[in-house]
Design an enzyme around this catalytic site. Structure first.
Site, PDB file in Angstrom:
ATOM      1  N   HIS A 353     -58.728  76.636  -4.212  1.00 41.22           N
ATOM      2  CA  HIS A 353     -59.672  75.525  -4.290  1.00 41.22           C
ATOM      3  C   HIS A 353     -59.790  74.925  -5.689  1.00 41.22           C
ATOM      4  O   HIS A 353     -60.682  74.110  -5.913  1.00 41.22           O
ATOM      5  CB  HIS A 353     -61.070  75.982  -3.846  1.00 41.22           C
ATOM      6  CG  HIS A 353     -61.217  76.155  -2.377  1.00 41.22           C
ATOM      7  ND1 HIS A 353     -61.424  75.097  -1.513  1.00 41.22           N
ATOM      8  CD2 HIS A 353     -61.184  77.270  -1.609  1.00 41.22           C
ATOM      9  CE1 HIS A 353     -61.525  75.556  -0.276  1.00 41.22           C
ATOM     10  NE2 HIS A 353     -61.378  76.864  -0.301  1.00 41.22           N
ATOM     11  N   LYS A 531     -73.483  66.443  -5.642  1.00 42.92           N
ATOM     12  CA  LYS A 531     -72.516  67.542  -5.679  1.00 42.92           C
ATOM     13  C   LYS A 531     -72.953  68.524  -6.756  1.00 42.92           C
ATOM     14  O   LYS A 531     -73.863  68.247  -7.545  1.00 42.92           O
ATOM     15  CB  LYS A 531     -71.094  67.045  -5.939  1.00 42.92           C
ATOM     16  CG  LYS A 531     -70.945  66.077  -7.094  1.00 42.92           C
ATOM     17  CD  LYS A 531     -69.517  65.545  -7.173  1.00 42.92           C
ATOM     18  CE  LYS A 531     -69.261  64.474  -6.131  1.00 42.92           C
ATOM     19  NZ  LYS A 531     -68.188  64.785  -5.196  1.00 42.92           N
ATOM     20  N   ARG A 532     -72.305  69.679  -6.759  1.00 40.55           N
ATOM     21  CA  ARG A 532     -72.568  70.670  -7.797  1.00 40.55           C
ATOM     22  C   ARG A 532     -72.392  70.037  -9.170  1.00 40.55           C
ATOM     23  O   ARG A 532     -71.478  69.252  -9.393  1.00 40.55           O
ATOM     24  CB  ARG A 532     -71.595  71.839  -7.604  1.00 40.55           C
ATOM     25  CG  ARG A 532     -71.708  72.956  -8.591  1.00 40.55           C
ATOM     26  CD  ARG A 532     -70.882  74.141  -8.130  1.00 40.55           C
ATOM     27  NE  ARG A 532     -69.509  73.775  -7.845  1.00 40.55           N
ATOM     28  CZ  ARG A 532     -68.507  73.833  -8.721  1.00 40.55           C
ATOM     29  NH1 ARG A 532     -68.754  74.230  -9.965  1.00 40.55           N
ATOM     30  NH2 ARG A 532     -67.274  73.502  -8.384  1.00 40.55           N
ATOM     31  N   LYS A 537     -66.803  66.947 -12.633  1.00 37.33           N
ATOM     32  CA  LYS A 537     -67.299  66.007 -11.627  1.00 37.33           C
ATOM     33  C   LYS A 537     -67.948  64.780 -12.280  1.00 37.33           C
ATOM     34  O   LYS A 537     -68.214  63.784 -11.641  1.00 37.33           O
ATOM     35  CB  LYS A 537     -68.269  66.716 -10.687  1.00 37.33           C
ATOM     36  CG  LYS A 537     -67.592  67.811  -9.857  1.00 37.33           C
ATOM     37  CD  LYS A 537     -68.579  68.547  -8.967  1.00 37.33           C
ATOM     38  CE  LYS A 537     -67.939  69.724  -8.248  1.00 37.33           C
ATOM     39  NZ  LYS A 537     -67.003  69.327  -7.181  1.00 37.33           N
ATOM     40  N   THR A 639     -65.239  67.297   0.110  1.00 38.46           N
ATOM     41  CA  THR A 639     -65.544  66.972   1.509  1.00 38.46           C
ATOM     42  C   THR A 639     -66.696  65.974   1.569  1.00 38.46           C
ATOM     43  O   THR A 639     -66.822  65.245   2.550  1.00 38.46           O
ATOM     44  CB  THR A 639     -65.907  68.224   2.327  1.00 38.46           C
ATOM     45  OG1 THR A 639     -66.962  68.943   1.666  1.00 38.46           O
ATOM     46  CG2 THR A 639     -64.699  69.121   2.512  1.00 38.46           C
ATOM     47  N   LYS A 643     -67.445  62.657   4.096  1.00 41.81           N
ATOM     48  CA  LYS A 643     -68.710  62.419   4.811  1.00 41.81           C
ATOM     49  C   LYS A 643     -69.256  61.030   4.515  1.00 41.81           C
ATOM     50  O   LYS A 643     -69.748  60.337   5.418  1.00 41.81           O
ATOM     51  CB  LYS A 643     -69.728  63.492   4.416  1.00 41.81           C
ATOM     52  CG  LYS A 643     -69.360  64.898   4.860  1.00 41.81           C
ATOM     53  CD  LYS A 643     -70.192  65.952   4.139  1.00 41.81           C
ATOM     54  CE  LYS A 643     -69.590  67.336   4.330  1.00 41.81           C
ATOM     55  NZ  LYS A 643     -70.175  68.331   3.418  1.00 41.81           N
TER      56      LYS A 643
END
Length: 794
Positions: A353, A531-532, A537, A639, A643
């Site tokens: 991952h 998100k985390r 990110k 993911t 969505k």
């Protein structure tokens, strides 16, 4: 479901029955939670029927089982999900209304199961639902965390952490299995007796099983999520108690329970690292023993294990499962080491991952050897066997004082899969380049997916209702049917599509008003990043752009700006101080921007606390724009990006992870692309002053950074965010500054498009219609065919 399945009475009657005989209350005195328990038990009865039927069919067919090992299963609330999957949602709401109850209040009384943090756990939950939908016999294995990660709140904009107390009330969906207990050990010595190697641990703990049925679409098949809880071998010391040492009398139980209390305990200390490693061995070892117990009950020949068992390691957390399987086969079952290793290599598979080297777990060999001395020896033998088979190899599972779990997982896996096409390709040329050269057949791709049952049908009834009115309900079990929406997208249909989005935005605005006392402009673009919290990110790129936008708006308030509401949510790991500073900056900037009378009708910034599945189910349907802005080459897949697209939010994003495939499928014209590509990132990073060059070239970026550094958003402590500014002005490893200018351009392109309602809604609707490929049903079919060699029993 077979013909002997019981016929249940009306759901209303079952609710009242369970209220009396399971909960022990009468209707006049029942609390909201009592009604929720009663409804849950009524639903559970029906799920259990299908569960028992699926189990019987699996044994009768002697079918191959899939075992999915994951540190996280972010399953969210199960009540509404189960009602939808069994087609009972309307009946349940009607029954509750008839009894004078608010159905939504009852359904939303259920707490989120605190069994995960982010995409890893939500993917595992989607996979469990799709495995059941497709009728593939499967078990999920993980840890029954008492407190999950943590409950997030803010104090003066800073993240505060408290225990997530989701198990303070009974967890209706689980079945305790006290008969399924395994005693596991840590530490001790390794000796030889009668030619056999014997591990004698000194610290013992028991793993006790708790089973949750996982129902698929229409309830035709139900699999099992088995979670392990830590229990003491000797839970109570009566002698100590009788001496008056009451606390010490229960010390063994308290220490054993520590192993399953918290997801990802803070590991900046040696004791924290030890607890993490113990957790990973604890659930992996218990799962391997359970798998072998089930196999050996019906099969005597352990060499046949790969024909009946497929084990999937979800990331490196369960990597120790491979050496544990070899240890049991060799040390306890007497199978030759090479044969035991061959069995393991044909049974175990590994999902990678991450491309971040620091995220590929490694353990200090001293710590590893103290806790798992026999496994360290086995890993050395695995390395020796691998070296013998590949004399020119350069990669080992243990070197430079570290036990490397990514390399270990690769060596012991039958198949290694990436989770997006880009990520899988990069695995072959970066983190596993040398191993791929030795094993060119091992790496395969399985692009992630999401279950449409939860992530469109259930969470977005306004849109899913429109879709079903247009093309029927077949899309819920076959998401690629969404493609048939395109011919229907005339002006009238697009107006209904816009009305569905307005419904969702209004509902989110009502929630924000209730939670934060803040009124959102529902005519504005809802621009969402959830998100985390992590530097790659790049939530700090997002807030820097918001600051620059605010500054430009102040300069020219009458310039016809597109109104925006910038929405953030996500948790930072307790020891990840840089990420926590980003949260603080977002909240501090929000306080200033939202209070500015010049701009507050055009720009608002919101950070919603305690991000979880239920909050995502509110945010994603209401989003107009999806922020997927990670540094190219760093996000394995994502993911959330799927969505958002599925729910009609075009993406502003880099060519990273599954963004690449989303853009290919929805169309480049329906995606706001910016930033460097993965092959350009390393070249840019090699320029010594790349950040300084980027800042000098863009006055907007320079001014935004000055506002952060001069205390504009932290007047009481002007240097509060000096660390962020120094990082971005200097190393800027994740290239926030280098991508800022193009990000600004893409955001202004989104602004201009949003002002054209028909153009925007057409883009959004095409994102929905062309996202059918991103179903986790498609992903699971890929695993079944390419990795597990399993079959559906439906």
């Amino acid at each position: 479901m077979n013909q002997t399945t019981p016929v249940h009475p009306a759901l209303r009657d079952q609710i009242l029955h369970h209220l009396t005989y399971t909960v022990g209350k009468d209707a006049d005195h029942a609390q909201l939670s009592d009604w929720r328990f009663a409804l849950s038990h009524a639903l559970r009865d029906r799920i259990v029927d299908a569960w028992m039927s699926a189990t019987r069919q699996t044994y009768k067919a002697d079918a191959k089982r899939v075992y999915y090992l994951s540190m996280e299963f972010l399953i969210g609330r199960l009540l509404e999900d189960g009602l939808n999957n069994l087609g009972l949602a309307d009946e349940a709401r009607a029954a509750l209304s008839d009894m004078g109850l608010d159905p939504e209040a009852v359904l939303h009384d259920e707490p989120d199961a605190a069994l995960g943090n982010g995409g890893l756990g939500r993917l595992a939950a989607c996979f469990m639902e799709s495995l059941a939908t497709l009728g593939v016999p499967a078990y999920g294995y993980g840890i029954r965390y008492e407190h999950g990660l943590f409950r997030q709140s803010f104090a003066d904009g800073r993240q505060m952490e408290a225990p997530e107390t989701w198990l303070d009330q009974p967890h209706v969906w689980e079945f305790e299995r006290p008969e399924a207990r395994f005693t596991l050990g840590f530490g001790g010595d390794v000796t030889t007796r009668d030619g056999k190697t014997v591990w004698q641990p000194t610290e013992m703990v028991q793993a006790e099983a708790f089973d949750t049925p996982m129902a698929g679409w229409k309830g035709r098949w139900v699999n099992t999520l088995r979670l392990w809880a830590g229990r003491a071998v000797d839970p109570f010391d009566l002698e100590r108690f009788n001496r008056g040492d009451f606390a010490a009398a229960s010390e063994g139980e308290a220490l054993a329970r520590t192993i399953s209390r918290v997801l990802y305990p803070e590991d900046s200390t040696e004791i924290g690292k030890a607890l993490r490693l113990k957790q990973e061995y604890f659930f992996s070892a218990a799962s391997i023993r359970d798998i072998l117990r089930r196999f050996e009950a019906d099969h005597g020949d352990l060499t046949a294990l790969p024909s009946k068992v497929a084990i999937q390691l979800n990331d490196t957390h369960p990597a120790i499962a491979g050496p544990e399987l070899i240890r049991i086969l060799h040390d306890e079952r007497g199978i030759a080491f090479d044969d035991a290793m061959h069995i393991a290599q044909n049974t175990v598979n590994y999902t990678n991952h991450t491309l971040l080297p620091e995220a590929l777990e490694s353990w200090d060999e001293g710590l590893f050897g103290r806790l798992l001395p026999r496994h360290l020896q086995i890993i050395d033998r695995i390395d020796d066997a691998h070296a013998k088979a590949h004399p020119k190899r350069t990669v080992t599972a243990r070197e430079h004082g570290q036990v490397k779990m990514g390399e270990l997982s690769f060596i012991l896996a039958n198949r290694v899969n990436g989770v997006s096409a880009l990520h899988t390709g990069l695995m072959k040329t970066t983190v596993f380049k040398d191993l791929h050269a030795l094993h060119p057949e091992k790496i395969v791709n399985q692009t992630n997916g999401v279950t449409p049952r939860r992530w469109l049908n259930a969470c977005n009834p306004a849109l899913s209702g429109l879709i079903s009115d247009t093309i029927g309900t077949g899309w819920i079990g076959d998401l690629e049917q969404l493609a048939t929406l395109e011919p229907h997208m005339d002006d009238a249909w697009l107006e209904r599509f816009r009305a569905a989005k307005r419904t969702n935005k209004t509902a989110l605005a009502d929630f924000v008003r209730e939670q934060l006392g803040m009124t959102l402009n529902t005519d504005a673009m809802f621009d969402v990043q959830i998100k985390r919290m992590h530097e790659y990110k790049r939530q700090h790129l997002n807030i820097l752009e918001a600051i620059a936008l605010w500054q430009e708006m102040r300069d020219a308030p009458d310039a016809g700006w597109t109104p925006r509401v910038k929405i953030f949510a996500g948790k930072a790991a307790p020891g990840y101080f840089f990420a926590k500073d980003i949260i603080g900056l977002i909240n501090d900037a929000a306080a200033v921007i939202n209070a500015d009378p010049l701009t507050r009708d055009m720009l608002q910034v919101v950070f919603l606390p305690n991000y979880n599945v239920t909050l995502a189910e509110r945010l994603i349907p209401a989003a107009d724009l999806s922020e997927q802005i990670s540094t190219a080459g760093k996000e394995a897949s994502g993911t959330g990006n799927m969505k958002f697209a599925l729910n009609g939010a075009p993406t502003v994003g880099t060519l990273d992870g599954a963004n690449v495939e989303i853009r290919e499928r929805v169309g480049a014209e329906n995606f706001f692309l910016f930033g460097m590509e993965a092959h350009e990132v390393d070249a840019r990073r090699a320029i010594p002053d790349h950040a300084a060059q980027a800042i000098a070239a863009d006055p907007r970026l320079a001014r935004a950074l000055r506002a952060v550094s001069d205390g504009t958003f932290s007047k009481d402590e002007p240097n509060r965010y000096a660390g962020i500014v120094e990082n971005l002005s200097g190393p800027d490893y994740f290239l926030v500054c280098s991508d800022f200018t193009d990000y600004w351009r893409a955001q202004r392109e989104a602004d201009a498009t949003y002002l054209d309602a028909k153009h925007w809604s057409t883009m959004a609707a095409l994102n929905v219609a062309r996202s059918g490929w991103f179903s986790s049903d498609r992903t699971i079919r890929g695993y079944v065919a390419d990795i597990w060699k399993a079959s559906s029993l439906l």
